[in-house]
Design a protein around this motif. Structure first.
Motif, PDB file in Angstrom:
ATOM      1  N   PRO B  52       0.451  -1.023  -0.074  1.00 35.23           N
ATOM      2  CA  PRO B  52       0.073  -0.261   0.120  1.00 35.23           C
ATOM      3  C   PRO B  52       1.044   1.199  -0.269  1.00 35.23           C
ATOM      4  O   PRO B  52       0.706   2.764  -0.350  1.00 35.23           O
ATOM      5  CB  PRO B  52      -1.323  -0.267   1.028  1.00 35.23           C
ATOM      6  N   ASP B  53       2.638   0.998  -0.460  1.00 32.58           N
ATOM      7  CA  ASP B  53       3.105   2.604  -0.161  1.00 32.58           C
ATOM      8  C   ASP B  53       3.293   2.782  -1.106  1.00 32.58           C
ATOM      9  O   ASP B  53       3.806   4.093  -1.546  1.00 32.58           O
ATOM     10  CB  ASP B  53       4.308   2.235   0.978  1.00 32.58           C
ATOM     11  N   SER B  55       1.464   3.651  -5.348  1.00 35.61           N
ATOM     12  CA  SER B  55      -0.065   3.877  -6.225  1.00 35.61           C
ATOM     13  C   SER B  55      -0.281   2.657  -7.259  1.00 35.61           C
ATOM     14  O   SER B  55      -0.838   2.428  -7.458  1.00 35.61           O
ATOM     15  CB  SER B  55       0.009   5.735  -6.394  1.00 35.61           C
ATOM     16  N   GLU B  56       1.376   2.414  -7.509  1.00 30.46           N
ATOM     17  CA  GLU B  56       1.334   1.361  -9.226  1.00 30.46           C
ATOM     18  C   GLU B  56       2.454   0.570  -9.311  1.00 30.46           C
ATOM     19  O   GLU B  56       3.752   0.752  -8.509  1.00 30.46           O
ATOM     20  CB  GLU B  56       1.547   2.892 -10.272  1.00 30.46           C
ATOM     21  N   SER B  65      -2.870  -0.672  -9.836  1.00 30.42           N
ATOM     22  CA  SER B  65      -3.081   0.721  -9.731  1.00 30.42           C
ATOM     23  C   SER B  65      -4.292   0.612  -8.131  1.00 30.42           C
ATOM     24  O   SER B  65      -5.083  -0.143  -8.161  1.00 30.42           O
ATOM     25  CB  SER B  65      -3.939   1.512 -10.459  1.00 30.42           C
ATOM     26  N   PHE B  66      -2.844   1.237  -7.391  1.00 30.20           N
ATOM     27  CA  PHE B  66      -3.614   1.403  -6.015  1.00 30.20           C
ATOM     28  C   PHE B  66      -4.454   2.350  -5.549  1.00 30.20           C
ATOM     29  O   PHE B  66      -3.328   3.074  -5.450  1.00 30.20           O
ATOM     30  CB  PHE B  66      -2.644   0.738  -5.190  1.00 30.20           C
ATOM     31  N   ASN B  67      -5.274   2.456  -4.789  1.00 26.27           N
ATOM     32  CA  ASN B  67      -5.921   4.005  -4.511  1.00 26.27           C
ATOM     33  C   ASN B  67      -6.057   3.364  -2.775  1.00 26.27           C
ATOM     34  O   ASN B  67      -7.085   3.180  -2.295  1.00 26.27           O
ATOM     35  CB  ASN B  67      -6.802   4.221  -4.734  1.00 26.27           C
ATOM     36  N   LYS B  68      -5.279   3.806  -1.910  1.00 27.35           N
ATOM     37  CA  LYS B  68      -5.297   3.401  -1.000  1.00 27.35           C
ATOM     38  C   LYS B  68      -6.319   3.847   0.494  1.00 27.35           C
ATOM     39  O   LYS B  68      -7.055   3.874   0.780  1.00 27.35           O
ATOM     40  CB  LYS B  68      -4.314   3.821   0.130  1.00 27.35           C
ATOM     41  N   SER B  69      -6.390   6.016   0.109  1.00 31.57           N
ATOM     42  CA  SER B  69      -7.711   5.864   0.369  1.00 31.57           C
ATOM     43  C   SER B  69      -9.187   5.337   0.477  1.00 31.57           C
ATOM     44  O   SER B  69     -10.030   5.807   0.447  1.00 31.57           O
ATOM     45  CB  SER B  69      -7.709   7.490   0.727  1.00 31.57           C
ATOM     46  N   PHE B  73      -8.169  -0.857  -5.382  1.00 35.72           N
ATOM     47  CA  PHE B  73      -7.356  -1.491  -6.534  1.00 35.72           C
ATOM     48  C   PHE B  73      -7.821  -2.170  -7.345  1.00 35.72           C
ATOM     49  O   PHE B  73      -9.088  -2.881  -7.657  1.00 35.72           O
ATOM     50  CB  PHE B  73      -5.939  -2.563  -5.240  1.00 35.72           C
TER      51      PHE B  73
END
Lengths: 115, 113
Positions: B52-53, B55-56, B65-69, B73
Protein backbone atom coordinates in the motif's frame (compact mmCIF):
# COMPACT_ATOMS: atom_id res chain seq x y z
CA UNK A 1 9.88 -30.77 -10.74
CA UNK A 2 6.54 -30.20 -9.07
CA UNK A 3 6.72 -27.57 -6.34
CA UNK A 4 3.43 -28.37 -4.58
CA UNK A 5 1.84 -31.71 -5.37
CA UNK A 6 -1.46 -33.20 -4.28
CA UNK A 7 -2.89 -36.68 -4.48
CA UNK A 8 -5.30 -37.74 -5.70
CA UNK A 9 -6.25 -35.29 -8.44
CA UNK A 10 -9.80 -36.63 -8.55
CA UNK A 11 -11.75 -38.27 -5.76
CA UNK A 12 -15.27 -39.62 -6.19
CA UNK A 13 -16.90 -41.17 -3.16
CA UNK A 14 -20.20 -41.88 -1.47
CA UNK A 15 -21.79 -39.84 1.28
CA UNK A 16 -20.71 -40.96 4.73
CA UNK A 17 -17.31 -42.23 3.67
CA UNK A 18 -13.98 -41.05 5.10
CA UNK A 19 -11.27 -39.86 2.72
CA UNK A 20 -7.84 -38.23 2.80
CA UNK A 21 -6.02 -35.85 0.48
CA UNK A 22 -2.25 -35.64 0.62
CA UNK A 23 -0.06 -32.63 -0.07
CA UNK A 24 3.69 -32.33 -0.37
CA UNK A 25 5.89 -29.35 -1.16
CA UNK A 26 9.55 -29.49 -2.15
CA UNK A 27 10.18 -25.73 -1.87
CA UNK A 28 11.54 -25.85 1.66
CA UNK A 29 8.70 -23.62 2.86
CA UNK A 30 7.68 -23.52 6.50
CA UNK A 31 3.99 -22.69 6.09
CA UNK A 32 1.30 -24.74 4.36
CA UNK A 33 -2.39 -24.15 3.75
CA UNK A 34 -5.60 -25.81 2.68
CA UNK A 35 -8.12 -23.85 0.61
CA UNK A 36 -11.56 -24.87 -0.62
CA UNK A 37 -12.84 -23.67 -4.00
CA UNK A 38 -16.58 -24.07 -4.43
CA UNK A 39 -18.62 -24.47 -7.60
CA UNK A 40 -18.67 -20.70 -8.09
CA UNK A 41 -14.86 -20.69 -7.93
CA UNK A 42 -14.80 -18.86 -4.62
CA UNK A 43 -11.56 -19.59 -2.74
CA UNK A 44 -11.63 -19.77 1.04
CA UNK A 45 -8.88 -20.72 3.44
CA UNK A 46 -9.54 -23.65 5.74
CA UNK A 47 -6.31 -24.26 7.65
CA UNK A 48 -2.73 -23.11 7.89
CA UNK A 49 0.27 -24.79 9.49
CA UNK A 50 3.60 -23.17 10.30
CA UNK A 51 6.43 -25.58 11.16
CA UNK A 52 3.88 -28.32 11.84
CA UNK A 53 1.88 -26.09 14.19
CA UNK A 54 -1.73 -25.17 13.41
CA UNK A 55 -1.99 -21.37 13.16
CA UNK A 56 -5.18 -20.79 11.19
CA UNK A 57 -8.33 -22.79 11.69
CA UNK A 58 -11.29 -21.18 9.98
CA UNK A 59 -14.87 -22.10 10.71
CA UNK A 60 -14.65 -25.57 9.27
CA UNK A 61 -16.71 -28.57 10.47
CA UNK A 62 -14.92 -30.90 12.88
CA UNK A 63 -15.20 -33.59 10.21
CA UNK A 64 -12.20 -31.93 8.57
CA UNK A 65 -8.89 -32.65 10.28
CA UNK A 66 -5.54 -31.53 8.92
CA UNK A 67 -2.36 -33.32 9.87
CA UNK A 68 1.20 -32.18 9.30
CA UNK A 69 3.73 -34.97 9.90
CA UNK A 70 6.58 -32.66 8.89
CA UNK A 71 7.17 -29.24 7.31
CA UNK A 72 6.92 -30.63 3.78
CA UNK A 73 3.59 -32.41 4.18
CA UNK A 74 0.07 -31.35 5.07
CA UNK A 75 -2.71 -33.88 4.71
CA UNK A 76 -6.45 -33.35 4.96
CA UNK A 77 -8.71 -36.03 6.34
CA UNK A 78 -12.46 -35.74 5.97
CA UNK A 79 -14.86 -37.88 7.96
CA UNK A 80 -18.49 -38.65 7.15
CA UNK A 81 -18.45 -36.91 3.80
CA UNK A 82 -21.49 -34.84 2.84
CA UNK A 83 -22.79 -33.64 -0.51
CA UNK A 84 -21.76 -30.08 0.36
CA UNK A 85 -18.14 -31.14 0.67
CA UNK A 86 -17.94 -31.48 -3.10
CA UNK A 87 -15.41 -28.89 -4.22
CA UNK A 88 -11.85 -28.48 -5.37
CA UNK A 89 -9.36 -28.50 -2.51
CA UNK A 90 -6.06 -26.69 -2.96
CA UNK A 91 -2.94 -27.06 -0.93
CA UNK A 92 -0.51 -24.12 -0.87
CA UNK A 93 2.78 -23.23 0.74
CA UNK A 94 4.79 -20.12 1.51
CA UNK A 95 7.96 -19.08 3.28
CA UNK A 96 7.98 -16.51 6.04
CA UNK A 97 10.62 -13.87 5.33
CA UNK A 98 9.51 -11.51 8.05
CA UNK A 99 7.99 -8.44 6.44
CA UNK A 100 8.76 -9.41 2.85
CA UNK A 101 5.85 -10.07 0.55
CA UNK A 102 4.76 -13.65 1.00
CA UNK A 103 3.90 -15.51 -2.18
CA UNK A 104 1.78 -18.59 -1.78
CA UNK A 105 2.40 -21.42 -4.21
CA UNK A 106 -0.65 -23.53 -4.98
CA UNK A 107 -0.89 -27.18 -5.87
CA UNK A 108 -2.94 -28.44 -8.84
CA UNK A 109 -5.99 -29.15 -6.71
CA UNK A 110 -8.04 -32.22 -5.81
CA UNK A 111 -11.56 -32.34 -7.19
CA UNK A 112 -13.74 -34.09 -4.62
CA UNK A 113 -17.16 -35.29 -5.71
CA UNK A 114 -19.50 -36.72 -3.09
CA UNK A 115 -22.39 -38.77 -4.47
CA UNK B 1 -18.92 -10.91 5.53
CA UNK B 2 -17.03 -10.60 2.25
CA UNK B 3 -13.95 -8.52 3.02
CA UNK B 4 -12.72 -8.25 -0.56
CA UNK B 5 -15.25 -7.47 -3.26
CA UNK B 6 -14.30 -8.02 -6.90
CA UNK B 7 -15.98 -6.94 -10.11
CA UNK B 8 -16.95 -7.71 -12.76
CA UNK B 9 -17.79 -11.38 -12.41
CA UNK B 10 -17.01 -11.95 -16.08
CA UNK B 11 -15.40 -9.93 -18.81
CA UNK B 12 -15.07 -10.42 -22.55
CA UNK B 13 -12.66 -8.34 -24.62
CA UNK B 14 -11.16 -8.47 -28.05
CA UNK B 15 -7.48 -9.21 -28.58
CA UNK B 16 -5.49 -6.06 -27.93
CA UNK B 17 -8.10 -4.63 -25.58
CA UNK B 18 -7.38 -3.53 -22.00
CA UNK B 19 -9.52 -5.43 -19.50
CA UNK B 20 -9.77 -3.83 -16.08
CA UNK B 21 -10.74 -5.76 -12.97
CA UNK B 22 -11.59 -3.91 -9.78
CA UNK B 23 -11.38 -4.84 -6.14
CA UNK B 24 -12.38 -3.11 -2.93
CA UNK B 25 -11.41 -4.11 0.59
CA UNK B 26 -12.68 -3.24 4.04
CA UNK B 27 -9.96 -4.19 6.50
CA UNK B 28 -7.44 -1.34 6.82
CA UNK B 29 -4.97 -3.78 8.42
CA UNK B 30 -4.40 -5.41 5.04
CA UNK B 31 -0.96 -4.55 3.71
CA UNK B 32 -0.35 -6.97 0.87
CA UNK B 33 -2.49 -7.13 -2.27
CA UNK B 34 -1.71 -9.90 -4.76
CA UNK B 35 -3.45 -10.90 -7.93
CA UNK B 36 -3.65 -14.56 -8.85
CA UNK B 37 -4.33 -16.10 -12.26
CA UNK B 38 -6.02 -19.47 -12.57
CA UNK B 39 -6.34 -21.55 -15.72
CA UNK B 40 -8.94 -24.34 -15.92
CA UNK B 41 -7.83 -27.44 -14.04
CA UNK B 42 -4.88 -25.67 -12.44
CA UNK B 43 -4.14 -24.04 -9.14
CA UNK B 44 -3.97 -20.25 -8.81
CA UNK B 45 -0.58 -18.71 -9.54
CA UNK B 46 0.72 -15.36 -8.39
CA UNK B 47 0.64 -12.79 -11.18
CA UNK B 48 1.63 -9.54 -9.52
CA UNK B 49 1.40 -8.01 -6.05
CA UNK B 50 1.56 -4.56 -4.49
CA UNK B 51 2.12 -2.98 -1.10
CA UNK B 52 0.00 0.00 0.00
CA UNK B 53 2.96 2.41 0.02
CA UNK B 54 2.96 2.59 -3.79
CA UNK B 55 0.13 3.65 -6.10
CA UNK B 56 1.08 1.61 -9.14
CA UNK B 57 3.14 -1.42 -10.05
CA UNK B 58 3.82 -2.71 -13.54
CA UNK B 59 5.15 -6.08 -14.60
CA UNK B 60 5.15 -6.65 -18.32
CA UNK B 61 1.62 -6.17 -19.62
CA UNK B 62 0.08 -6.32 -16.14
CA UNK B 63 -0.40 -3.22 -13.98
CA UNK B 64 -1.88 -2.84 -10.51
CA UNK B 65 -3.30 0.55 -9.57
CA UNK B 66 -3.79 1.12 -5.86
CA UNK B 67 -5.89 3.78 -4.12
CA UNK B 68 -5.31 3.54 -0.39
CA UNK B 69 -7.79 6.26 0.62
CA UNK B 70 -10.57 4.62 -1.36
CA UNK B 71 -9.47 1.12 -0.30
CA UNK B 72 -9.55 0.00 -3.90
CA UNK B 73 -7.14 -1.62 -6.30
CA UNK B 74 -7.40 -2.77 -9.87
CA UNK B 75 -5.65 -4.92 -12.44
CA UNK B 76 -5.11 -3.69 -15.98
CA UNK B 77 -3.95 -6.02 -18.74
CA UNK B 78 -2.40 -4.16 -21.66
CA UNK B 79 -2.57 -5.58 -25.19
CA UNK B 80 -4.56 -8.58 -23.97
CA UNK B 81 -4.06 -11.90 -25.74
CA UNK B 82 -6.24 -15.02 -26.04
CA UNK B 83 -3.70 -16.77 -23.78
CA UNK B 84 -4.70 -14.35 -21.00
CA UNK B 85 -8.13 -15.99 -20.87
CA UNK B 86 -8.36 -17.26 -17.30
CA UNK B 87 -9.96 -16.52 -13.96
CA UNK B 88 -8.34 -13.69 -12.05
CA UNK B 89 -8.54 -13.32 -8.30
CA UNK B 90 -7.57 -10.33 -6.25
CA UNK B 91 -6.62 -10.98 -2.66
CA UNK B 92 -5.51 -9.22 0.46
CA UNK B 93 -3.62 -10.20 3.57
CA UNK B 94 -1.26 -9.02 6.24
CA UNK B 95 2.44 -9.67 5.76
CA UNK B 96 2.80 -11.77 8.85
CA UNK B 97 3.70 -15.38 9.32
CA UNK B 98 1.11 -17.74 7.95
CA UNK B 99 -1.14 -14.87 7.01
CA UNK B 100 -4.35 -15.93 5.35
CA UNK B 101 -5.19 -14.69 1.87
CA UNK B 102 -8.71 -13.28 1.65
CA UNK B 103 -9.77 -13.67 -1.96
CA UNK B 104 -12.22 -11.74 -4.08
CA UNK B 105 -14.93 -13.67 -5.89
CA UNK B 106 -12.94 -13.98 -9.12
CA UNK B 107 -13.35 -12.61 -12.64
CA UNK B 108 -13.57 -14.90 -15.63
CA UNK B 109 -11.76 -13.14 -18.46
CA UNK B 110 -12.21 -14.18 -22.08
CA UNK B 111 -10.02 -12.59 -24.74
CA UNK B 112 -11.38 -13.24 -28.21
CA UNK B 113 -8.97 -13.54 -31.14
Amino acid sequence: DTAVSQTPKYLVTQMGNDKSIKCEQNLGHDTMYWYKQDSKKFLKIMFSYNNKELIINETVPNRFSPKSPDKAHLNLHINSLELGDSAVYFCASSQDFGMRLIEQFFGPGTRLTVL
Amino acid sequence: QQQVKQSPQSLIVQKGGIPIINCAYENTAFDYFPWYQQFPGKGPALLIAIRPDVSEKKEGRFTISFNKSAKQFSLHIMDSQPGDSATYFCAASRRTSGSRLTFGEGTQLTVNP
